[in-house]
Design a protein around this motif. Structure first.
Motif, PDB file in Angstrom:
ATOM      1  N   THR A  47       0.544  -1.193   0.249  1.00  0.00           N
ATOM      2  CA  THR A  47      -0.479  -0.401   0.192  1.00  0.00           C
ATOM      3  C   THR A  47       0.825   1.284   0.096  1.00  0.00           C
ATOM      4  OG1 THR A  47      -0.246  -0.167   2.562  1.00  0.00           O
ATOM      5  CG2 THR A  47      -1.038  -0.782   1.204  1.00  0.00           C
ATOM      6  N   ILE A  48       0.186   2.235  -0.625  1.00  0.00           N
ATOM      7  CA  ILE A  48       1.259   3.415  -0.571  1.00  0.00           C
ATOM      8  C   ILE A  48      -0.065   4.734   0.215  1.00  0.00           C
ATOM      9  CG2 ILE A  48       2.251   5.162  -1.515  1.00  0.00           C
ATOM     10  CD1 ILE A  48       3.501   2.830  -3.746  1.00  0.00           C
ATOM     11  N   GLU A  49       0.858   5.503   1.087  1.00  0.00           N
ATOM     12  CA  GLU A  49      -0.319   6.256   1.532  1.00  0.00           C
ATOM     13  C   GLU A  49       0.653   7.670   1.792  1.00  0.00           C
ATOM     14  OE1 GLU A  49      -1.276   4.673   5.936  1.00  0.00           O
ATOM     15  OE2 GLU A  49      -2.555   3.441   4.332  1.00  0.00           O
ATOM     16  N   PRO A  50      -0.486   9.156   2.181  1.00  0.00           N
ATOM     17  CA  PRO A  50       0.140   9.816   2.435  1.00  0.00           C
ATOM     18  C   PRO A  50       0.596   9.578   4.429  1.00  0.00           C
ATOM     19  CG  PRO A  50      -1.619  10.773   1.880  1.00  0.00           C
ATOM     20  CD  PRO A  50      -1.939   9.227   2.084  1.00  0.00           C
ATOM     21  N   ALA A  51       2.216  10.048   4.201  1.00  0.00           N
ATOM     22  CA  ALA A  51       2.737  10.245   5.983  1.00  0.00           C
ATOM     23  C   ALA A  51       2.771  12.005   6.049  1.00  0.00           C
ATOM     24  CB  ALA A  51       3.124   9.241   5.835  1.00  0.00           C
ATOM     25  N   SER A  52       4.023  11.683   7.374  1.00  0.00           N
ATOM     26  CA  SER A  52       4.689  13.136   7.449  1.00  0.00           C
ATOM     27  C   SER A  52       6.402  12.360   7.907  1.00  0.00           C
ATOM     28  CB  SER A  52       3.786  13.427   8.771  1.00  0.00           C
ATOM     29  OG  SER A  52       4.202  13.010   9.563  1.00  0.00           O
ATOM     30  N   LYS A  53       6.672  13.845   7.181  1.00  0.00           N
ATOM     31  CA  LYS A  53       8.418  13.230   7.419  1.00  0.00           C
ATOM     32  C   LYS A  53       8.478  14.904   7.137  1.00  0.00           C
ATOM     33  CE  LYS A  53      12.626  10.588   5.850  1.00  0.00           C
ATOM     34  NZ  LYS A  53      13.067  11.769   5.879  1.00  0.00           N
ATOM     35  N   GLU A  54       9.654  14.987   7.821  1.00  0.00           N
ATOM     36  CA  GLU A  54      10.338  16.941   8.087  1.00  0.00           C
ATOM     37  C   GLU A  54      11.296  16.728   6.819  1.00  0.00           C
ATOM     38  OE1 GLU A  54      11.028  19.652  10.594  1.00  0.00           O
ATOM     39  OE2 GLU A  54       8.401  18.665  11.461  1.00  0.00           O
ATOM     40  N   THR A  55      12.756  16.634   6.315  1.00  0.00           N
ATOM     41  CA  THR A  55      13.455  16.432   5.928  1.00  0.00           C
ATOM     42  C   THR A  55      13.327  15.438   4.856  1.00  0.00           C
ATOM     43  OG1 THR A  55      14.886  15.535   6.846  1.00  0.00           O
ATOM     44  CG2 THR A  55      15.173  17.207   7.101  1.00  0.00           C
ATOM     45  N   ALA A  56      13.985  15.891   3.562  1.00  0.00           N
ATOM     46  CA  ALA A  56      13.814  15.224   2.484  1.00  0.00           C
ATOM     47  C   ALA A  56      14.908  13.743   2.325  1.00  0.00           C
ATOM     48  CB  ALA A  56      14.071  15.128   1.361  1.00  0.00           C
ATOM     49  N   GLY A  57      14.753  12.518   2.090  1.00  0.00           N
ATOM     50  CA  GLY A  57      15.305  11.215   2.301  1.00  0.00           C
ATOM     51  C   GLY A  57      14.287  10.074   2.431  1.00  0.00           C
ATOM     52  N   THR A  58      14.701   8.563   3.550  1.00  0.00           N
ATOM     53  CA  THR A  58      14.241   8.205   3.192  1.00  0.00           C
ATOM     54  C   THR A  58      14.381   6.948   4.685  1.00  0.00           C
ATOM     55  OG1 THR A  58      14.543   7.609   0.891  1.00  0.00           O
ATOM     56  CG2 THR A  58      13.383   6.169   2.162  1.00  0.00           C
ATOM     57  N   ASP A  59      13.265   7.079   5.406  1.00  0.00           N
ATOM     58  CA  ASP A  59      13.224   5.359   6.376  1.00  0.00           C
ATOM     59  C   ASP A  59      13.132   4.120   5.962  1.00  0.00           C
ATOM     60  OD1 ASP A  59      13.876   7.618   7.839  1.00  0.00           O
ATOM     61  OD2 ASP A  59      12.076   8.060   8.702  1.00  0.00           O
TER      62      ASP A  59
END
Ligand code: ADP
Ligand code: MG
Length: 556
Positions: free
Chosen positions: A154-166
Motif C-alpha cells: 500500500t502507499i499512503e500519505p505520511a509525515s516526514k520533516e526532511t527529504a530522504g528515506t527511512d
C-alpha cells in the motif's frame, strides 16, 4: 492493496522463504541504496545552480529497537515520490531483474542468488513487514509504502520533516531453526556494516552504548550512549600510494585476514585507462596449509564502487597466480549482476587481464632486483607456476617460463632459464637437464658425466612436475631441452667411434646380457657417455625414465 508484478512476486517469495543462507547481506543492500540516494543529491548539487552540498547534512543512520523489534535505516538522500515508490519498489529494478530471470529459467530457483546484489527485496529475508517512509527532494508531502510480503503493498500519505528515506524493518520472530535476534543487536549490526560497507563514502551512524573510564575519577567507570560513525569511509585503495607505508599495507592484509604471514610484496593499482579500477594485491610469503589441495579456493574480493559484492571472485585470477590475495574495486561493475553474467562481463575480463600482467611484471622485477625474496616466493609457489606451464596444453608458457628456476649443476643454486642460456658456450646446442629425486642423487648419476665433462651446465629437475613443464616449453630462446639420459646427447666426441667399435668387438657379450635381461630392458649397448661408471640406464624416444615412472604410478 496493490499487487507486485509477477516477476517481483517470485523474487519476493524466494526472499521470504530465505532460500539464501547469507541473510546478513540485506543490510549491505539497504545501505548501498541509501548511499546511491545521497549520490543523487550530490550530483544534483554539482549540476544545479544555487544548490550546495553540505557534507555534514548527508549521512546514513541505523537504529535498532529491541522492544518494537524494528531496525531502521535512514538516509538524507534524494527520497522518492509516490510514483517512484510505486515504480521502484513494486517492480524489481531493470538491471537486476533481467539477470535474475535468465538464471531462474535455467536453474529453477535454487542457489541462484549467489553473493550478488539482490536489492531492496532482500529486506524480506529478515523482516516480515517492511515500511518505507520517503520524502522526495523539493516535495511538500511524504509517503509511506508498506508491505507484509507477497500479497502486495500500500502507499499512503505520511509525515516526514526532511527529504530522504527511512526503511523500517519489522524483524521476524525466531523460529525453531532460525534466530533473527542478532539483527537487533548493535554489536552484530556494526560488524555487518564493517564487513560489507566499511568504505561507503558517507558516514554510517549508530547509537553505541558502553562503559568507559571516568575522566576525572581514576578507577571508576561510566556508562555512555553516543552516536558514532561506524565505517571508515576512505578505503586504503583510494588513497594515494605516496601517502601509504609498507606498514599500512601489512595492516590491511592482516585486518582483511588474507593471511597470517607478513606479505612478501604488495601491488597497488590505480587504473584509469580502458577500464577504471583500484586494486591492492599481495604475494604471500608462506603457502597456505590447504594450498595444494582441492579445498583451496582462489579469488580476490570484488567491490563495486566501495560496496563488497563478492568475497572470492575466482575469475579475476588465473590458476597459476591463485596464491595472490587482495581486492579489486571498480565503478564500472553493477551491484546487481549475477555470478554467471559476471563471468562474461567485458569489464571484468579486462581487469583480470590487466591484473595478470601486473602480477607477472612484479614477479619479474622481484626476480631481477630482490633475488632472496623471489626465492622465498618460489619455494612456496614455484610448483604452482610449473603446473601453470604444463596445464591447458601450455598456452600460458610464454607468461611463465621466465619465472621458473631450477637448480644448476655448475652454480650450485637456483638459476633461471635466461641465466642458463646467456652463459652457454657457443658450441653447446641444447639446454641439458637431469631428473632425480634429490640434488645428491642427480650428482651421482652416471649420465651426467659426459655433459659435465664438456663443461656444460645441467639443470636438476627434482620435482615430478618439472620435466612435464620442460617438455611443454620445448624450446627456450631457440635452444631445445635435452635430458642427459636421452639416447643422443648431441655431443660430438671421439667416444662415438670407440663405442661403435666396442659394440662390434663384444657382440656376443651384449647379446648374452640382453637375453638375461629380457623384458626388463629394450637393448644393451656400448655407451659413449660413461667415464667412471660401468653402466647406466637410458631411454629412447620422447619419455625419459623418470616420466615413465610417474606415468606408470598415475591412476588410470
Ligand atoms: P537497485 O539499487 O539495483 O536499483 P534495488 O532493488 O536495491 O535495486 O532498489 C530499487 C530502486 O528503489 C532503486 O533503484 C531506487 O530508485 C529505489 N530506492 C531504494 N532505496 C532507496 C532509498 N533509500 N532512497 C531512494 N531511492 C531508493
Ligand atoms: Mg540496490
Amino acid at each position: 492493496m496493490q499487487q507486485f508484478k509477477a516477476e517481483s512476486k517470485r523474487l519476493l517469495e524466494m526472499m521470504i522463504n530465505s532460500i539464501y543462507t547469507q541473510r546478513e547481506i540485506f543490510l549491505r543492500e539497504l545501505i548501498s541504496n541509501a548511499s546511491d540516494a545521497i549520490d543523487k543529491m550530490y550530483y544534483k548539487a554539482l549540476t544545479e545552480e544555487g544548490l550546495t552540498f553540505n557534507k555534514e547534512d548527508y549521512f546514513i543512520k541505523i537504529t535498532a529497537d529491541k522492544d518494537k523489534r524494528t531496525l531502521t535505516i535512514s538516509d538524507t538522500g534524494i527520497g522518492m515520490t509516490p510514483e517512484e515508490l510505486e515504480n521502484n519498489l513494486g517492480v524489481i529494478a531493470k538491471s537486476g531483474s533481467l539477470a535474475f530471470k535468465k538464471e531462474t529459467e535455467q536453474k529453477d530457483g535454487h542457489n541462484i542468488i549467489g553473493q550478488f546484489g539482490v536489492g531492496f527485496y532482500s529486506a524480506f529475508m529478515v523482516a516480515d513487514e517492511v515500511t518505507v517512509i520517503s520524502k522526495a527532494w523539493g516535495a511538500n508531502e511524504a509517503y509511506r509504502w508498506h508491505s507484509e510480503g507477497a500479497e502486495g503493498y500500500t502507499i499512503e500519505p505520511a509525515s516526514k520533516e526532511t527529504a530522504g528515506t527511512d526503511i523500517i524493518l519489522h524483524i521476524k520472530a525466531n523460529t525453531e531453526e532460525d534466530s533473527y535476534d542478532e539483527y537487533l543487536e548493535t554489536y552484530r549490526l556494526r560488524a555487518i556494516v564493517k564487513k560489507y560497507s566499511d568504505f561507503i563514502r558517507y558516514p554510517i551512524k549508530m547509537e553505541i552504548s558502553g562503559q568507559r573510564p571516568k575522566a576525572d575519577a581514576e578507577g571508576e567507570f561510566e556508562s555512555y550512549t553516543e552516536e558514532q560513525t561506524v565505517n571508515s569511509m576512505v578505503p586504503i585503495w583510494r588513497k594515494n600510494k605516496s601517502e601509504l607505508k609498507d606498514e599500512d599495507y601489512e595492516n590491511f592484509y592482516f585486518e582483511k585476514r588474507y593471511g597470517f604471514d607478513k606479505p612478501l610484496k604488495h601491488i597497488h593499482i590505480s587504473a584509469d585507462g580502458a577500464v577504471v579500477y583500484n586494486a591492492i594485491l599481495f604475494i604471500p610469503e608462506n603457502t597456505p596449509f590447504d594450498y595444494y589441495t582441492k579445498e583451496f579456493e582462489k579469488g580476490l574480493e570484488l567491490y563495486s564502487n566501495g560496496v563488497l559484492i563478492m568475497d572470492k571472485c575466482g575469475d579475476l585470477l588465473p590458476d597459476y597466480f591463485s596464491f595472490v590475495k587482495g581486492m579489486v574495486d571498480s565503478e564500472d561493475l553493477s551491484l546487481n549482476i549475477s555470478r554467471e553474467l559476471l563471468q562474461h562481463d567485458r569489464q571484468l575480463k579486462l581487469i583480470a587481464k590487466n591484473i595478470k600482467n601486473k602480477i607477472k611484471s612484479q614477479l619479474q622485477s622481484m626476480l631481477k632486483d630482490e633475488r632472496d625474496s623471489y626465492e622465498k616466493f618460489y619455494s612456496a609457489f614455484g610448483r604452482q607456476l610449473k603446473f601453470g606451464v604444463y596445464n591447458d596444453y601450455g598456452v600460458n608458457k610464454d607468461d611463465l617460463q621466465d619465472l621458473l628456476l631450477f637448480y644448476s649443476s655448475k652454480e650450485r643454486k637456483l638459476v633461471s632459464l635466461n641465466e642458463y642460456v646467456s652463459r652457454m658456450p657457443e658450441d653447446q646446442k641444447f639446454i641439458y637437464y637431469a631428473t632425480g629425486s634429490s640434488i645428491e642423487r642427480i650428482d651421482r648419476l652416471p649420465q651426467t658425466e659426459l655433459v659435465s665433462d664438456k663443461g656444460y651446465e645441467i639443470l636438476y629437475l627434482t620435482e615430478d612436475i618439472d620435466e612435464f613443464a620442460i617438455k611443454i616449453i620445448a624450446k627456450y630462446k631457440e635452444k631445445e631441452f635435452k635430458s642427459v639420459s636421452s639416447g643422443d646427447l648431441g655431443i660430438e666426441s671421439d667416444a662415438e667411434d670407440q663405442a661403435a667399435d666396442e659394440q662390434q668387438d663384444s657382440k656376443e657379450l651384449f647379446e648374452r646380457m640382453q637375453q638375461l635381461l629380457d623384458g626388463k630392458v629394450k637393448s644393451v649397448k656400448a655407451s659413449k657417455r660413461l667415464k667412471s661408471h660401468p653402466v647406466c640406464l637410458s631411454s629412447e624416444g620422447e619419455l625419459t625414465i623418470e616420466m615413465e615412472k610417474i606415468l606408470n604410478a598415475m591412476p588410470n
